[in-house]
Enzyme design. Structure first.
Site, PDB file in Angstrom:
ATOM      1  CD  GLN A   1     -27.129   4.046  -1.018  1.00  0.00           C
ATOM      2  OE1 GLN A   1     -28.084   4.051  -0.255  1.00  0.00           O
ATOM      3  NE2 GLN A   1     -26.039   4.722  -0.761  1.00  0.00           N
TER       4      GLN A   1
ATOM      5  CE  LYS B   1     -21.789  -0.416   6.722  1.00  0.00           C
ATOM      6  NZ  LYS B   1     -22.929   0.411   6.912  1.00  0.00           N
TER       7      LYS B   1
ATOM      8  CB  SER C   1     -24.815   7.235  10.888  1.00  0.00           C
ATOM      9  OG  SER C   1     -24.121   7.830   9.828  1.00  0.00           O
ATOM     10  NE  ARG C   2     -30.000   2.718  10.533  1.00  0.00           N
ATOM     11  CZ  ARG C   2     -30.120   3.028   9.245  1.00  0.00           C
ATOM     12  NH1 ARG C   2     -29.121   2.829   8.413  1.00  0.00           N
ATOM     13  NH2 ARG C   2     -31.254   3.529   8.780  1.00  0.00           N
TER      14      ARG C   2
ATOM     15  CG  HIS D   1     -19.040   7.431   9.875  1.00  0.00           C
ATOM     16  ND1 HIS D   1     -18.503   6.921   8.710  1.00  0.00           N
ATOM     17  CD2 HIS D   1     -20.355   7.076   9.843  1.00  0.00           C
ATOM     18  CE1 HIS D   1     -19.421   6.273   8.039  1.00  0.00           C
ATOM     19  NE2 HIS D   1     -20.572   6.363   8.692  1.00  0.00           N
TER      20      HIS D   1
ATOM     21  CG  MET E   1     -29.006   9.832   4.603  1.00  0.00           C
ATOM     22  SD  MET E   1     -30.522   8.919   4.895  1.00  0.00           S
ATOM     23  CE  MET E   1     -29.912   7.547   5.815  1.00  0.00           C
TER      24      MET E   1
ATOM     25  CD  GLN F   1     -32.659   6.962   1.914  1.00  0.00           C
ATOM     26  OE1 GLN F   1     -32.545   7.800   1.037  1.00  0.00           O
ATOM     27  NE2 GLN F   1     -31.621   6.301   2.396  1.00  0.00           N
TER      28      GLN F   1
ATOM     29  CG  HIS G   1     -20.297   9.886   6.008  1.00  0.00           C
ATOM     30  ND1 HIS G   1     -20.599   9.641   7.324  1.00  0.00           N
ATOM     31  CD2 HIS G   1     -21.368   9.467   5.295  1.00  0.00           C
ATOM     32  CE1 HIS G   1     -21.797   9.097   7.415  1.00  0.00           C
ATOM     33  NE2 HIS G   1     -22.288   8.972   6.194  1.00  0.00           N
TER      34      HIS G   1
ATOM     35  N   GLY H   1     -20.279   4.755  -1.280  1.00  0.00           N
ATOM     36  CA  GLY H   1     -19.517   3.702  -0.613  1.00  0.00           C
ATOM     37  C   GLY H   1     -19.977   2.311  -1.018  1.00  0.00           C
TER      38      GLY H   1
END
Ligand code: AMP
Length: 274
Positions: free
Chosen positions: A150, A146, A183-184, A31, A27, A58, A34, A144
């Protein structure tokens, strides 16, 4: 590298490729997390496609799609330097029709943990991943650990729909202090960044306990809760097997410890596979 925005352009560019295709869907706001996926995909395939698409289906209504971080120019540069062949950046209209059929997350595994807190999130995620996997024609696609749930649901989708792509799970990348990259994280103030370290610290504590022979989940969770007391709100802390069944005893090789917590503005997730 060529950057394409339409499906027609993507298909045309794909005609020039021969050999295996590695694919990394993202998305954006890229970083080092990714980048580790992109590098692995680069090494293991003849060709490399990366997509950047902030998928609206989503996000829940209460979640802020519009304020999701976007860094188009930097992302483009990162992909170019990493040796990406095709960067696919579609618009929402390119990806969706008005009256679409839907892919649903599985009734149990899709509605616990993240799925319970974010109902509908995994339906939208699977819908877009199915589209992107089909469009990319990937031999291998990289995701990932992470986003553990998902990843497991994507593996299930590929199995249930007899898709031929190979899903490659990739390790979590952390900063030098242990915070899982996301990203957050840009929404974390300095003080919050320090407080957010308790997420990975609690997982480390759990690993240490397991390594010393402690397999009792209640005891491990109790210790983790003590480490986690500095977060603003702990949404869940669960110790499950790879099918998301709650465990009473750690099963080495079949356990994931997952947690989600609010620290300041962002909601953070982290996990460890044991
Ligand atoms: P996103 O852009 O957040 O949708 O993430 C795109 C891909 O990068 C997903 O497969 C994520 O699981 C993966 N990813 C995000 N953060 C990390 C990280 N810190 N380490 C490894 N992979 C990650």
């Amino acid at each position: 590298m060529v950057t394409v925005h339409t499906i027609d352009e993507l298909q045309k560019e794909k005609e020039n490729l021969s050999g295996s295709i590695g694919f990394v869907p993202t998305m954006g706001a890229l970083h080092h997390g990714h980048l580790s996926l992109i590098r692995q995909a680069r090494e293991e395939n003849h060709n490399l496609i990366v997509s950047i698409f902030v998928n609206p289906t989503q996000f829940l209504e209460c979640e802020e799609l519009d304020s999701y971080p976007r860094k188009d120019i930097a992302d483009n540069k990162i992909c170019e330097l990493a040796g990406v062949d095709i960067l696919f950046v579609p618009t929402i209209d390119e990806m969706y029709e008005k009256d679409e059929l839907h892919i649903g997350a599985p009734a149990i595994r899709g509605y616990v943990l993240e799925g319970e807190k974010r109902p509908g999130h995994f339906d939208g995620m699977l819908q877009v991943v199915m589209k992107l996997l089909n469009l990319s024609g990937a031999t291998r696609a990289y995701f990932g650990k992470k986003d553990a749930q998902q990843l497991i649901l994507i593996i299930q989708m590929v199995k249930n729909y007899f898709m031929s792509v190979e899903i490659i799970p990739c390790e979590i990348v952390r900063d030098e202090r242990g915070l899982a990259l996301s990203s957050r994280n840009i929404y974390l103030k300095e003080e919050e960044k320090t407080r957010a370290l308790v997420l990975s610290r609690s997982l480390k504590r759990a690993t240490k306990l397991v390594m010393t022979g402690e397999l009792n989940v209640e005891i491990i969770k109790k210790e983790m809760h003590m480490v986690l007391k500095d977060v603003d709100e702990l949404e869940y802390l669960s110790i499950v097997d790879r099918n998301f069944n709650i465990l009473e005893k750690i099963e080495i090789g079949n356990t994931i410890i997952l947690l989600a917590a609010w620290v300041g503005k962002p909601r953070l997730i982290d996990n460890i596979w044991i």
